[in-house]
Design a protein around this motif. Structure first.
Motif, PDB file in Angstrom:
ATOM      1  N   SER A 219     -37.001  11.589 -23.391  1.00 50.24           N
ATOM      2  CA  SER A 219     -38.195  11.461 -24.236  1.00 50.24           C
ATOM      3  C   SER A 219     -39.336  10.710 -23.564  1.00 50.24           C
ATOM      4  CB  SER A 219     -37.833  10.748 -25.545  1.00 50.24           C
ATOM      5  OG  SER A 219     -37.341   9.444 -25.293  1.00 50.24           O
ATOM      6  N   ARG A 220     -39.153  10.303 -22.314  1.00 50.95           N
ATOM      7  CA  ARG A 220     -40.131   9.419 -21.670  1.00 50.95           C
ATOM      8  C   ARG A 220     -41.502  10.063 -21.516  1.00 50.95           C
ATOM      9  NH1 ARG A 220     -37.749  12.192 -17.843  1.00 50.95           N
ATOM     10  NH2 ARG A 220     -38.658  12.474 -15.763  1.00 50.95           N
ATOM     11  N   ASN A 221     -41.563  11.392 -21.386  1.00 51.24           N
ATOM     12  CA  ASN A 221     -42.859  12.057 -21.234  1.00 51.24           C
ATOM     13  C   ASN A 221     -43.567  12.276 -22.570  1.00 51.24           C
ATOM     14  OD1 ASN A 221     -42.698  12.223 -18.429  1.00 51.24           O
ATOM     15  ND2 ASN A 221     -41.514  14.122 -18.518  1.00 51.24           N
TER      16      ASN A 221
ATOM     17  N   SER B 188     -38.680   1.580 -25.950  1.00 57.73           N
ATOM     18  CA  SER B 188     -37.970   0.401 -25.471  1.00 57.73           C
ATOM     19  C   SER B 188     -36.472   0.645 -25.662  1.00 57.73           C
ATOM     20  CB  SER B 188     -38.391  -0.832 -26.263  1.00 57.73           C
ATOM     21  OG  SER B 188     -37.977  -0.709 -27.624  1.00 57.73           O
TER      22      SER B 188
ATOM     23  N   GLU C 290     -43.124   9.802 -25.316  1.00 48.26           N
ATOM     24  CA  GLU C 290     -43.546   8.425 -25.568  1.00 48.26           C
ATOM     25  C   GLU C 290     -42.532   7.477 -24.953  1.00 48.26           C
ATOM     26  OE1 GLU C 290     -42.596   6.892 -29.814  1.00 48.26           O
ATOM     27  OE2 GLU C 290     -43.161   8.989 -30.077  1.00 48.26           O
ATOM     28  N   SER C 291     -43.002   6.317 -24.600  1.00 43.79           N
ATOM     29  CA  SER C 291     -42.141   5.336 -23.958  1.00 43.79           C
ATOM     30  C   SER C 291     -41.373   4.540 -25.011  1.00 43.79           C
ATOM     31  CB  SER C 291     -42.974   4.391 -23.092  1.00 43.79           C
ATOM     32  OG  SER C 291     -42.163   3.417 -22.489  1.00 43.79           O
TER      33      SER C 291
ATOM     34  N   ARG D 165     -33.757   7.918 -23.676  1.00 44.15           N
ATOM     35  CA  ARG D 165     -35.002   7.353 -23.149  1.00 44.15           C
ATOM     36  C   ARG D 165     -35.543   8.209 -22.006  1.00 44.15           C
ATOM     37  NH1 ARG D 165     -35.307   2.745 -20.506  1.00 44.15           N
ATOM     38  NH2 ARG D 165     -37.400   2.210 -21.244  1.00 44.15           N
ATOM     39  N   TYR D 166     -34.648   8.690 -21.166  1.00 43.58           N
ATOM     40  CA  TYR D 166     -35.065   9.506 -20.020  1.00 43.58           C
ATOM     41  C   TYR D 166     -35.655  10.836 -20.486  1.00 43.58           C
ATOM     42  CZ  TYR D 166     -34.774  11.998 -15.557  1.00 43.58           C
ATOM     43  OH  TYR D 166     -35.082  12.713 -14.433  1.00 43.58           O
TER      44      TYR D 166
END
Length: 324
Positions: free
Chosen positions: A76-78, A83, A80-81, A73-74
């Motif tokens: 790929s956060r830039n 869950s 797409e977000s 998640r960290y």
């Protein structure tokens, strides 16, 4: 292709992947004599102790993969977000794909398919950063542990031992240097004309800061500690006579060799068992017990997650533009 044709082709892909994964798992588990040895081995240990021990090992497996979810998640956060639920699906789908593909290459495809199509290639590059962080730790601790092993157990001239330590230190820190300069990979890809088509995807590396790389490395270190702890817990219960320092450093060597030898995930137990039995022969005569422990860890960390991932694979729409 009509909507109906896509629907049935999608079902075919899903059940094909799950069927292949299940076939590999059943075939190899049935042929895994070391797992049978493990079940025989634990009969000599109080059942309550063994249940608690195995329960802790399984909980640590879940913690290990949850940290990988956090790391994914960290990273790929830039793009797409994601869950937590979607990230969990993504990671476990990748584990199912990885089990029957050489060098876990299928893990990339299985994981990034839950990203939007436009983000999948860049997502694979960022996923590579996370996997490289894990490799850096394996190489760093493994190289230094090999130097220790030669010093303690191999009768070699002092000059040879000194040379091995120097090579190990240079090797270990070279991986750290490369990791904190992953932008060099983007630069290298740009220099190779035959990679010009994929150059835009690697440009995402230029946006990864040293602080972000450190954060990913620390998450990877936490995973490394958990994975090591699983081995230590089982060995302390089953083979308490092995000195703790030797036990841990040999585990690091085991990780190093496993990472260096190309193989299918499903065949990793053969590599691990062979290396472990030879390594631990220097500190114990219970080689069968060592191989049984290695096989148990293999089952918990690779087979169980792949089985869990099979359920998530069935929920992925492989022919859709979105898997949200």
């Amino acid at each position: 292709m009509t909507k109906t044709q896509k629907k049935y082709l999608n079902y075919g892909i899903k059940f094909g992947i799950v069927g292949l994964a299940i076939w590999f798992i059943i075939t190899k588990v049935n042929n895994q004599q070391n797992l049978l040895a493990f079940t025989s081995l634990v009969k000599s240990i109080p059942s309550s102790t063994m249940y608690v021990t195995l329960g802790v090992v399984v909980v640590l497996m879940l913690c290990n993969w949850f940290l990988e979810v956090v790391k994914w998640r960290y990273l790929s956060r830039n793009l797409e977000s994601l869950s937590y639920w979607k990230a969990i699906q993504s990671v476990f789908c990748g584990l199912t794909w990885a089990i029957f593909t050489p060098n876990r290459i299928g893990e990339y495809g299985g994981r990034v398919l839950l990203l939007q199509p436009k983000n999948r290639a860049r997502g694979a590059v960022l996923m590579g950063v996370g996997l490289f962080a894990q490799l850096v730790l394996t190489s760093f601790f493994g190289a230094l542990s090999i130097a220790w092993f030669v010093t303690v157990f191999i009768d070699a001239p002092a000059s040879v031992i000194l040379a091995i330590w120097m090579i190990a230190i240079i090797y270990a820190f070279a991986f750290l240097l490369l990791y904190f300069n992953v932008q060099w990979i983007d630069h290298l890809v740009g220099k190779l004309s035959w990679l010009s088509k994929v150059k835009p995807f690697f440009s995402v590396l230029k946006d990864v800061s040293s602080r972000e790389l450190l954060h990913v490395l620390l998450l990877s270190l936490a995973r490394f500690v958990i994975f090591t702890s699983q081995y230590v817990i089982l060995m302390v219960v089953i083979l308490p006579e092995i000195p703790l320092i030797s036990m841990i450093l040999m585990i690091f060597i085991l990780f190093f060799v496993q990472a260096a030898v190309p193989s299918l995930d499903i065949f990793d137990f053969s590599v691990r068992s062979f290396v472990a039995s030879n390594l631990y022969s220097y500190v114990t005569t219970q080689e069968i017990a060592v191989m049984a422990i290695v096989s148990c860890i293999w089952f918990v960390n690779l087979i169980l997650p792949a089985i869990i991932g099979s359920f998530f694979v069935l929920n992925v729409n492989y022919l859709s533009d979105s898997n949200s």
